[in-house]
Design a protein around this motif. Structure first.
Motif, PDB file in Angstrom:
ATOM      1  N   MET A  69       0.888  -1.239  -0.065  1.00  0.00           N
ATOM      2  CA  MET A  69       0.120   0.007   0.072  1.00  0.00           C
ATOM      3  C   MET A  69       0.762   1.375  -0.029  1.00  0.00           C
ATOM      4  O   MET A  69       1.720   1.552   0.917  1.00  0.00           O
ATOM      5  CB  MET A  69      -1.035   0.023   1.087  1.00  0.00           C
ATOM      6  N   VAL A  70       0.862   2.054  -0.741  1.00  0.00           N
ATOM      7  CA  VAL A  70       1.536   3.202  -0.954  1.00  0.00           C
ATOM      8  C   VAL A  70       0.775   4.539  -0.897  1.00  0.00           C
ATOM      9  O   VAL A  70      -0.228   4.655  -1.469  1.00  0.00           O
ATOM     10  CB  VAL A  70       2.002   3.416  -2.487  1.00  0.00           C
ATOM     11  N   ASN A  76      -0.549  12.101   7.721  1.00  0.00           N
ATOM     12  CA  ASN A  76      -1.676  12.305   7.629  1.00  0.00           C
ATOM     13  C   ASN A  76      -2.626  11.644   7.958  1.00  0.00           C
ATOM     14  O   ASN A  76      -2.731  10.539   7.623  1.00  0.00           O
ATOM     15  CB  ASN A  76      -1.965  12.803   6.059  1.00  0.00           C
ATOM     16  N   PRO A  77      -3.380  12.130   9.043  1.00  0.00           N
ATOM     17  CA  PRO A  77      -4.632  11.288   9.721  1.00  0.00           C
ATOM     18  C   PRO A  77      -5.631  10.612   8.734  1.00  0.00           C
ATOM     19  O   PRO A  77      -6.119   9.362   9.084  1.00  0.00           O
ATOM     20  CB  PRO A  77      -5.422  12.314  10.669  1.00  0.00           C
ATOM     21  N   TYR A  78      -5.942  10.980   7.621  1.00  0.00           N
ATOM     22  CA  TYR A  78      -6.888  10.595   6.729  1.00  0.00           C
ATOM     23  C   TYR A  78      -6.325   9.218   6.032  1.00  0.00           C
ATOM     24  O   TYR A  78      -7.159   8.163   5.957  1.00  0.00           O
ATOM     25  CB  TYR A  78      -6.669  11.594   5.347  1.00  0.00           C
ATOM     26  N   TYR A  79      -4.850   8.961   6.202  1.00  0.00           N
ATOM     27  CA  TYR A  79      -4.468   7.789   5.640  1.00  0.00           C
ATOM     28  C   TYR A  79      -4.465   6.611   6.684  1.00  0.00           C
ATOM     29  O   TYR A  79      -4.485   5.429   6.565  1.00  0.00           O
ATOM     30  CB  TYR A  79      -2.897   7.760   4.924  1.00  0.00           C
ATOM     31  N   VAL A 124      -1.711  -1.396  -3.694  1.00  0.00           N
ATOM     32  CA  VAL A 124      -2.889  -0.424  -3.721  1.00  0.00           C
ATOM     33  C   VAL A 124      -2.467   0.942  -3.764  1.00  0.00           C
ATOM     34  O   VAL A 124      -1.570   1.305  -2.704  1.00  0.00           O
ATOM     35  CB  VAL A 124      -3.666  -0.725  -2.321  1.00  0.00           C
ATOM     36  N   LEU A 125      -2.512   1.835  -4.596  1.00  0.00           N
ATOM     37  CA  LEU A 125      -2.130   3.053  -4.780  1.00  0.00           C
ATOM     38  C   LEU A 125      -2.886   4.191  -4.261  1.00  0.00           C
ATOM     39  O   LEU A 125      -4.162   4.099  -4.854  1.00  0.00           O
ATOM     40  CB  LEU A 125      -1.588   3.655  -6.169  1.00  0.00           C
ATOM     41  N   THR A 126      -2.722   4.799  -2.838  1.00  0.00           N
ATOM     42  CA  THR A 126      -3.629   5.544  -2.275  1.00  0.00           C
ATOM     43  C   THR A 126      -3.075   7.077  -2.674  1.00  0.00           C
ATOM     44  O   THR A 126      -2.312   7.670  -2.403  1.00  0.00           O
ATOM     45  CB  THR A 126      -3.409   5.537  -0.937  1.00  0.00           C
ATOM     46  N   ASN A 148      -8.935   6.595  -3.854  1.00  0.00           N
ATOM     47  CA  ASN A 148      -8.788   8.324  -3.986  1.00  0.00           C
ATOM     48  C   ASN A 148      -8.349   8.807  -5.317  1.00  0.00           C
ATOM     49  O   ASN A 148      -7.682   9.843  -5.365  1.00  0.00           O
ATOM     50  CB  ASN A 148      -8.203   8.803  -2.768  1.00  0.00           C
ATOM     51  N   ARG A 149      -8.634   7.769  -6.293  1.00  0.00           N
ATOM     52  CA  ARG A 149      -8.146   8.282  -7.669  1.00  0.00           C
ATOM     53  C   ARG A 149      -8.830   7.456  -8.764  1.00  0.00           C
ATOM     54  O   ARG A 149      -9.053   6.466  -8.408  1.00  0.00           O
ATOM     55  CB  ARG A 149      -6.396   8.013  -7.666  1.00  0.00           C
TER      56      ARG A 149
END
Length: 337
Positions: A69-70, A76-79, A124-126, A148-149
């Protein structure tokens, strides 16, 4: 004619009376499964016509039992939510999860991917900062799912931005704001452009003015620079790329003797846990980010290609937004969503 229902690892597990992890182990590491259980699982696999995921079947590429997972910024708390959702789904499939942090740097992201290709079963590209062409080229060399893309032809899992951004504009318009700003994130951020398109389109439909400012890093540290640009623009409301940037704006504005929301209304994105505890609590657009990551890993594990999962967003209205200075708030019934 409707498409046939795809058999999943959960279907096999239910019919076999075992866990999804046991099914995954029976197919990838049969020597570690009791012979009776192995025979049972394989019989159910044949009967249901279950097809193993693409990266597990790829010829000449033995499975590592690990996916990567990248993420652009691990601080960042979102991640944190996304990582938790991905980790839970990977664990259920008895697959290891490697985490890679790229520091919001596309060059670093390319280097990380090059090092990991062949060492993991998929990515998994975030919020990837790579171009569409680069992501597509990567998918020709490895199994890839996006969070998110969105890139055409590649499976993606994301939270709605369009309708949610329109709700933000409707909310601010109802408070009498006619001059707004969008403090945009990194120029390589796909979601930055999606949000701007939705915000500007909705503002135009309400006959309101909105300006895009930036780019800014999605961090507290860029809050002062963003706040100064917003104030120079004469906006009475700002929508920030994420909650961290929004909180940074609030802190700078308050430090310079202005009040939020009396002088400036502030809205963020992502509904991070910190948004509830800043002063004032932040109005922000959130969504099911943990579930989105869960779906993303599931698509990778199941080998689903060219699928799109879009989960709903929700606007949490808190005390950082209020009536525009000198304006009389409108009733919601007089506004178009």
């Amino acid at each position: 004619m409707s498409e046939p229902v795809r058999v999943t690892i959960y279907d096999v597990a239910r019919e076999s009376g075992v866990s999804p992890a046991t099914v995954s182990r029976a197919l990838s590491q049969p020597q570690k499964v009791h012979p009776h259980t192995l025979a049972l699982v394989l019989a159910v696999v044949d009967r249901l016509g279950y097809r193993r995921n693409a990266f597990a079947r790829s010829a000449g590429s033995p499975r590592t039992g690990t996916i990567a997972m990248v993420v652009p910024d691990i601080t960042n708390p979102y991640y944190s939510e996304a990582i938790h959702g991905a980790e839970r789904r990977a664990q259920a499939a008895d697959i290891g999860l490697v985490l890679a942090n790229t520091g919001e740097d596309p060059a670093r992201e390319r280097a990380v991917l090059e090092r990991l290709i062949g060492r993991v079963d998929g990515f998994v590209l975030t919020s990837s900062r790579l171009s569409d062409a680069e992501v597509t080229a990567l998918s020709d060399r490895a199994s890839v799912v996006l969070l998110n893309r969105h890139v055409e032809g590649i499976s993606c899992s994301l939270v709605d931005q369009d309708q949610g951004s329109q709700r933000i504009i409707t909310h601010l318009a109802a408070l009498g704001h006619t001059r707004m700003a969008y403090a945009g994130g990194p120029s390589s951020s796909w979601v930055r452009h999606q949000r701007w398109n939705a915000l500007s389109g909705s503002a135009q439909s309400h006959e309101l003015e909105i300006r895009q400012l930036g780019p800014f890093r999605p961090s507290l540290e860029d809050g002062p620079a963003a706040a100064e640009e917003v104030l120079r623009a004469g906006a009475t409301a700002v929508v920030a790329h994420n909650d961290l940037l929004a909180i940074g704006i609030i802190r700078h504005v308050q430090g310079n003797g202005l009040a939020v929301p009396a002088d400036l209304s502030v809205v963020g994105y992502d509904d991070m846990f910190v948004s509830r505890f800043c002063t004032p609590p932040l109005t922000t657009l959130g969504g099911q980010y943990e579930s989105a990551a869960h779906h993303g890993v599931e698509m990778l594990v199941e080998g689903r290609r060219n699928q799109l999962v879009v989960l709903p967003s929700s606007l949490a209205i808190r005390e950082s937004t209020g009536p525009a200075p000198g304006a009389t708030p409108c009733t919601s019934s007089s506004l178009r969503p």
